[in-house]
Write an enzyme that holds these catalytic residues in place. Structure first.
Site, PDB file in Angstrom:
ATOM      1  N   ASP A 163       6.976  27.224  -7.218  1.00 28.98           N
ATOM      2  CA  ASP A 163       7.089  26.586  -8.526  1.00 28.98           C
ATOM      3  C   ASP A 163       5.692  26.162  -8.993  1.00 28.98           C
ATOM      4  O   ASP A 163       4.713  26.328  -8.276  1.00 28.98           O
ATOM      5  CB  ASP A 163       8.028  25.374  -8.468  1.00 28.98           C
ATOM      6  CG  ASP A 163       7.543  24.306  -7.515  1.00 28.98           C
ATOM      7  OD1 ASP A 163       7.250  24.642  -6.357  1.00 28.98           O
ATOM      8  OD2 ASP A 163       7.430  23.134  -7.912  1.00 28.98           O
ATOM      9  N   HIS A 195      10.011  33.115  -2.006  1.00 31.88           N
ATOM     10  CA  HIS A 195      10.334  32.582  -3.337  1.00 31.88           C
ATOM     11  C   HIS A 195       9.042  32.200  -4.070  1.00 31.88           C
ATOM     12  O   HIS A 195       8.331  31.281  -3.650  1.00 31.88           O
ATOM     13  CB  HIS A 195      11.218  31.348  -3.134  1.00 31.88           C
ATOM     14  CG  HIS A 195      11.670  30.701  -4.391  1.00 31.88           C
ATOM     15  ND1 HIS A 195      12.686  31.207  -5.159  1.00 31.88           N
ATOM     16  CD2 HIS A 195      11.248  29.588  -5.027  1.00 31.88           C
ATOM     17  CE1 HIS A 195      12.885  30.433  -6.205  1.00 31.88           C
ATOM     18  NE2 HIS A 195      12.013  29.433  -6.152  1.00 31.88           N
ATOM     19  N   ASP A 224      15.070  36.846   4.171  1.00 29.00           N
ATOM     20  CA  ASP A 224      13.873  37.228   3.402  1.00 29.00           C
ATOM     21  C   ASP A 224      14.296  37.688   2.008  1.00 29.00           C
ATOM     22  O   ASP A 224      14.223  38.862   1.677  1.00 29.00           O
ATOM     23  CB  ASP A 224      13.111  38.337   4.143  1.00 29.00           C
ATOM     24  CG  ASP A 224      11.805  38.679   3.432  1.00 29.00           C
ATOM     25  OD1 ASP A 224      11.332  37.849   2.633  1.00 29.00           O
ATOM     26  OD2 ASP A 224      11.265  39.776   3.670  1.00 29.00           O
ATOM     27  N   GLU A 250      10.540  29.974   1.029  1.00 29.84           N
ATOM     28  CA  GLU A 250       9.505  29.700   0.033  1.00 29.84           C
ATOM     29  C   GLU A 250       8.149  29.708   0.743  1.00 29.84           C
ATOM     30  O   GLU A 250       8.069  29.853   1.966  1.00 29.84           O
ATOM     31  CB  GLU A 250       9.771  28.353  -0.661  1.00 29.84           C
ATOM     32  CG  GLU A 250       8.918  28.171  -1.906  1.00 29.84           C
ATOM     33  CD  GLU A 250       9.489  27.203  -2.941  1.00 29.84           C
ATOM     34  OE1 GLU A 250      10.613  26.714  -2.769  1.00 29.84           O
ATOM     35  OE2 GLU A 250       8.784  26.969  -3.947  1.00 29.84           O
TER      36      GLU A 250
HETATM   37  O1  9MR Z   1       9.057  21.052   1.748  1.00 28.54           O
HETATM   38  C1  9MR Z   1      10.022  20.215   1.139  1.00 28.54           C
HETATM   39  C2  9MR Z   1      11.067  19.864   2.164  1.00 28.54           C
HETATM   40  O2  9MR Z   1      10.505  19.102   3.201  1.00 28.54           O
HETATM   41  C3  9MR Z   1      12.206  19.109   1.497  1.00 28.54           C
HETATM   42  O3  9MR Z   1      13.244  18.926   2.438  1.00 28.54           O
HETATM   43  C4  9MR Z   1      12.718  19.894   0.304  1.00 28.54           C
HETATM   44  C5  9MR Z   1      13.844  19.198  -0.445  1.00 28.54           C
HETATM   45  O4  9MR Z   1      13.403  18.030  -1.023  1.00 28.54           O
HETATM   46  O5  9MR Z   1      11.660  20.133  -0.616  1.00 28.54           O
HETATM   47  C6  9MR Z   1      10.630  20.906  -0.052  1.00 28.54           C
HETATM   48  O6  9MR Z   1       9.620  21.061  -0.984  1.00 28.54           O
HETATM   49  C7  9MR Z   1       9.862  21.886  -2.091  1.00 28.54           C
HETATM   50  C8  9MR Z   1       9.588  21.025  -3.310  1.00 28.54           C
HETATM   51  O7  9MR Z   1      10.587  20.043  -3.420  1.00 28.54           O
HETATM   52  C9  9MR Z   1       9.502  21.853  -4.584  1.00 28.54           C
HETATM   53  N1  9MR Z   1       8.554  22.913  -4.433  1.00 28.54           N
HETATM   54  C10 9MR Z   1       8.827  23.798  -3.322  1.00 28.54           C
HETATM   55  C11 9MR Z   1       8.852  23.035  -2.021  1.00 28.54           C
HETATM   56  C12 9MR Z   1       9.128  23.957  -0.830  1.00 28.54           C
HETATM   57  O8  9MR Z   1      10.381  24.509  -0.856  1.00 28.54           O
END
Ligand code: 9MR
Length: 872
Positions: free
Chosen positions: A354, A683, A731, A740
């Site tokens: 994102d 992602h 994947d 991601e």
């Molecule tokens: O890395 C983050 C993980 O530890 C959390 O459990 C999760 C849910 O809150 O969010 C992950 O971070 C994401 C972020 O919220 C938005 N951008 C992508 C991040 C990786 O998936």
């Protein structure tokens, strides 16, 4: 840059073989497919049809930018398009069976009455339709149902709403999309390839070499290692290990560490299966060091990503410099009611797939990138030259500053911009994050993001990240740019004071629209980390008192699940143990012992796990981004190795790599471009090849998040329900919870690759030499010094008792020593093992210290022997 996608349909292309039975129903659910009591309900083929999980796996064309508003999808369809298919909202990957009855249902509205096309069709040429209906929409959400019999047998159909062709712009809203009929999608069967699992990239010649075989054979079986020409070069017998709880697979273990000949294309055969090919070579981790670091340049916000550095495929315009359609990041307002100013928060790295920029995970990322350099600077065997100016392909190369620091600075400058300026309420605190007001779909290049950018409230966690990173920045940049270093320290101290005055400003866990929440209700670990960094940089007792009083100043800081963005005390402890400071000996011993004890636990885990991974969270609940937890545990092991030279720690680091690079339950390398079966569809809104073939896959060196027992996204939920912990990964670009990329996962990847490449460089090939000795002056003052000497066994036989010798070139006299018996005759010095460090395994080290006096100068001795043999 992008190819028009989802080009149509319709009856023009292929005559329908089966007449459509299309009925617009105003009556009961399921029409002809109404479930009979007790009978099985027709299977649902659409994922996330109610948009409860956001937009994924729905996609849209640029002409219909869609977002989820009040629980339904709404798209602002642009005017002036010609064909229905000039604007599309769709979901791909739909399975249809020939001759089966289906019902498509949904609710939809148009801001001005408009007729759209609703199709169930092949998602690629020849776009054959199984259902194609013109549907007149009004301004109220109306429920629509269509029954049809499929003329297609495919798993590559799409449900598509073709909303183009209108002269004027309008808004399309959609909800509760369902396609019922046919069989339930078949259970996801991952392609796990050959049952013999190896590190698909390779092994270091002098390192451990383990493989895991999935087999329920009760008895040991024979294994054979063959070279690229098929000649068997080593043989042995497996060891049955029972059922692996992380995968529910029965496994056997193979150890072929004794084989050390460099080469490429080796394969391991056992129990009727042959592994993917792999190498044995010294430089397995060299390219990964730079690739993993290059990731950060790719993720830069506010800078054009130039083909000169990344090639044409990955070049893109600068994102978020307030050039339309971007609406940030130069004068970014707060969310309503949060502040009355705007901030210039350009720059930094995009978090992940994102376009959000978050201070908490941005802070740990900057810190670990800086630590990649700081470790190389101070550790025995660290080689800062590998990270020097010119080592990376970035615009700053040639400016006299190590490139890894230039890259970190890109992010640190952004973090500084997130601090509330003097004169405002909450001055000194840092805003938690800046991101889009709404979630955007895939694909979307940063410069095409039309969403409003907003600053979110300040938080104590973000402020302490800024304090820690600012302090580390100050000590590393002092040599290159004292003005910047002073700015970093000033911001860090201001942030610390602000956090002390506002110790419980927690980010809202529900603030997750348009960006991640990154909430964290325990900031005691952030206080610890920030205090430790400020102490290391300033030497101030005030900060030491905070360190010493913290409950995190404890040997238990290295937990089973490991550290990460929400749990950062370990970062403070690791740096206290390794960054030169005024820490008195007893305190230094305490933190070093804590690191070593943590590493011992992780090493024991690696030995016990079927796949050698130094990660065993409680209940085997693999978390979101578990691969970064594995890497962070490896960072602890590597630091303990730097401190002690003990081979068990380096070995556990290397088996951790084996896991990440293919020796795992899925036979999956989690690093793009590395291994036979590597993650390629992470992602990401730009590296979105899976949804748009004109866009690239992630660049080499991108780490996938990895197995996540939470399977929170719809793709994972659909395909992985019931998965064993280490198999909860897919994947697929739609699986943001397992697949991601993020800066805070690639940062430990870069740190680890840098460590391991240094480790490999320090291990000479057995033919060349059987020992190496490193001699480091740890402390020096007028007339006196303390040195630390590490004797490493680079041979293939254990050393059973050792004597290291050297000559001093200056007038040095050894006055005392520990962990070795040291004698001196003239300039010649010999050091003999003590009882407990007499035996040194191949690849292992023994370390001892000495204190001495000097006059004139104190040059390091250059040549060493061990047991009479010249060392490297
Ligand atoms: O890395 C983050 C993980 O530890 C959390 O459990 C999760 C849910 O809150 O969010 C992950 O971070 C994401 C972020 O919220 C938005 N951008 C992508 C991040 C990786 O998936």
């Amino acid at each position: 840059m992008r190819r028009p996608r989802g080009r149509p349909n319709t009856t023009l292309l292929v005559p329908l073989l089966v007449p459509l039975v299309v009925t617009a129903l105003t009556v009961p659910a399921f029409g002809g497919l109404a479930p009979v009591a007790g009978a099985q309900e027709p299977a649902e083929q659409v994922s996330n049809g109610d948009f409860a999980a956001g937009l994924q796996p729905w996609w849209h064309t640029e002409t219909a930018p869609a977002e989820v508003v009040d629980g339904r999808l709404c798209a602002d369809v642009t005017g002036g398009t010609v064909n229905p298919w000039d604007a599309i909202i769709a979901q791909n990957g739909i399975t249809l069976a020939d001759g089966e009855a289906y019902e498509l249902s949904f609710t939809a509205s148009a801001s001005v009455p408009t007729t759209i096309s609703t199709n169930v069709q092949l998602s690629a040429e020849p776009y054959t339709t199984a259902l194609s209906e013109r549907v007149a929409l009004g301004t109220d959400m109306t429920e629509l149902r269509y029954s049809f019999t499929s003329n297609l047998a495919t798993d590559a159909a799409q449900v598509a709403f073709q909303v183009g062709g209108s002269a004027e712009p309008w808004t399309f809203c959609l909800d509760d999309v369902s396609l019922r009929g046919g069989e339930a999608p078949p259970p996801y069967e991952p392609d796990t390839g050959p049952r013999v699992r190896v590190n698909q990239v390779g092994y270091l010649p002098s390192g451990p070499k383990h493989a895991t075989v999935v087999s329920d054979a009760a008895e040991p079986f024979a294994w054979r290692l063959a070279d690229a020409g098929g000649t068997v070069v080593a043989e042995g017998t497996s060891r049955p290990q029972g059922t692996d709880p992380t995968s529910n697979q029965p496994t056997h273990h193979i150890d072929f560490s004794g084989f050390r000949e460099e080469g490429t294309g080796y394969t391991l055969t056992a129990d009727g299966a042959t592994s993917h090919p792999f190498d044995i070579r010294q430089d397995v981790y060299s390219a990964l060091r730079t690739d993993a670091l290059a990731f950060f340049y790719h993720q830069r916000s506010g800078a054009e990503i130039e083909a000169e550095y990344v090639g044409d495929e990955y070049a893109r315009p600068a994102g978020h410099l307030q050039v339309a359609p971007n609406r940030g990041d130069i004068e970014v307002p707060c969310q309503p009611g949060v502040c009355d100013y705007t901030l210039d928060v350009r720059g930094g790295w995009y978090d992940a797939g994102d376009h959000g920029k978050y201070v908490v995970n941005g802070g740990i990322s900057a810190a670990q990138v800086m630590s990649t350099y700081e470790r190389a600077l101070h550790a025995d065997g660290g080689d800062p030259a590998e990270l020097a100016d010119g080592s990376l392909a970035i615009p700053e190369r040639g400016n006299g500053v190590p490139d890894v620091l230039d890259e970190a600075r890109w992010q640190v400058e952004f973090l500084l911009r997130m601090q509330v300026p003097a004169g405002h309420q909450q001055a000194g605190m840092a805003h938690h994050k800046v991101h889009d007001q709404n979630w955007t779909g895939l694909p979307l290049l940063p410069h095409e993001d039309p969403e409003l950018r907003e600053l979110h409230p300040v938080s104590t966690a973000a402020t302490l990240n800024l304090a820690a990173v600012g302090a580390q920045c100050a000590r590393l940049f002092d040599e290159y740019d004292p003005g910047f270093a002073a700015r970093c320290l000033g911001a860090a101290e201001t942030a610390w004071d602000a956090a002390k005055a506002n110790p419980d400003r927690y980010a809202d866990p529900n603030d997750g629209t348009g960006g991640g929440a990154y909430s964290d209700n325990d900031v005691t670990d952030e206080f610890y980390w920030a205090a430790a960094e400020l102490y290391l940089t300033t030497g101030s007792d005030e900060y030491w008192a905070e360190v010493a009083a913290s409950r995190h100043h404890d040997t238990e800081v290295f937990t089973d699940s490991g550290f990460g963005w929400a749990s950062v005390a370990a970062l403070g402890m690791l740096n206290l143990a390794t960054v030169p400071s005024e820490l008195p000996a007893d305190r230094l011993t305490f933190v070093r012992d804590a690191v070593v004890q943590g590493a011992q636990r992780y090493a024991a885990t690696a030995t016990a796990e079927a796949y050698g991974v130094p990660y065993a969270p409680s209940g085997y609940e693999y978390v979101w981004g578990s691969n970064s937890q594995v890497l962070n545990n490896m960072v602890v092991l590597a630091t303990a190795y730097d401190l002690t030279g003990r081979a068990e720690f380096a070995d556990a680091v290397l088996t951790g790599w084996d896991y990440l690079l293919g020796r795992n339950a899925l036979n999956q390398s989690y690093v793009t471009g590395y291994g036979e079966h590597d993650a390629r569809n992470q992602h990401h809104r730009f590296w979105a090849n899976q949804v748009d073939a004109s866009l690239p896959n992630p660049p080499a060196g991108s780490l996938a998040g990895g197995p996540n027992t939470g399977i929170q996204d719809p793709v994972a939920a659909e395909h992985l329900a019931g998965c064993a912990p280490a198999m909860c990964y897919i994947d697929d670009i739609g699986s943001w919870a397992t697949n991601e990329v993020t800066i805070n996962w690639n940062a430990p990847l870069a740190w680890m690759a840098s460590f391991t490449d240094d480790l490999a460089a320090g291990q000479q090939s057995p033919e060349e030499s059987t020992c190496s000795v490193s001699y480091r002056v740890r402390d020096e003052w007028t007339g006196g010094f303390v040195a630390e000497v590490t004797v490493t066994n680079t041979g293939i036989e254990p050393l059973r008792g050792w004597t290291a010798s050297w000559q001093y070139a200056g007038d040095q006299r050894v006055t005392s020593a520990w962990n070795a018996r040291v004698t001196q005759a003239g300039t010649a010095v010999t050091a003999e093992n003590v009882a407990w460090n007499a035996t040194v395994a191949p690849g292992g080290s023994a370390r001892f210290g000495l204190q001495g006096t000097w006059q004139g100068s104190n040059p390091r001795p250059e040549a060493f022997t061990v047991n009479g043999t010249d060392c490297a």
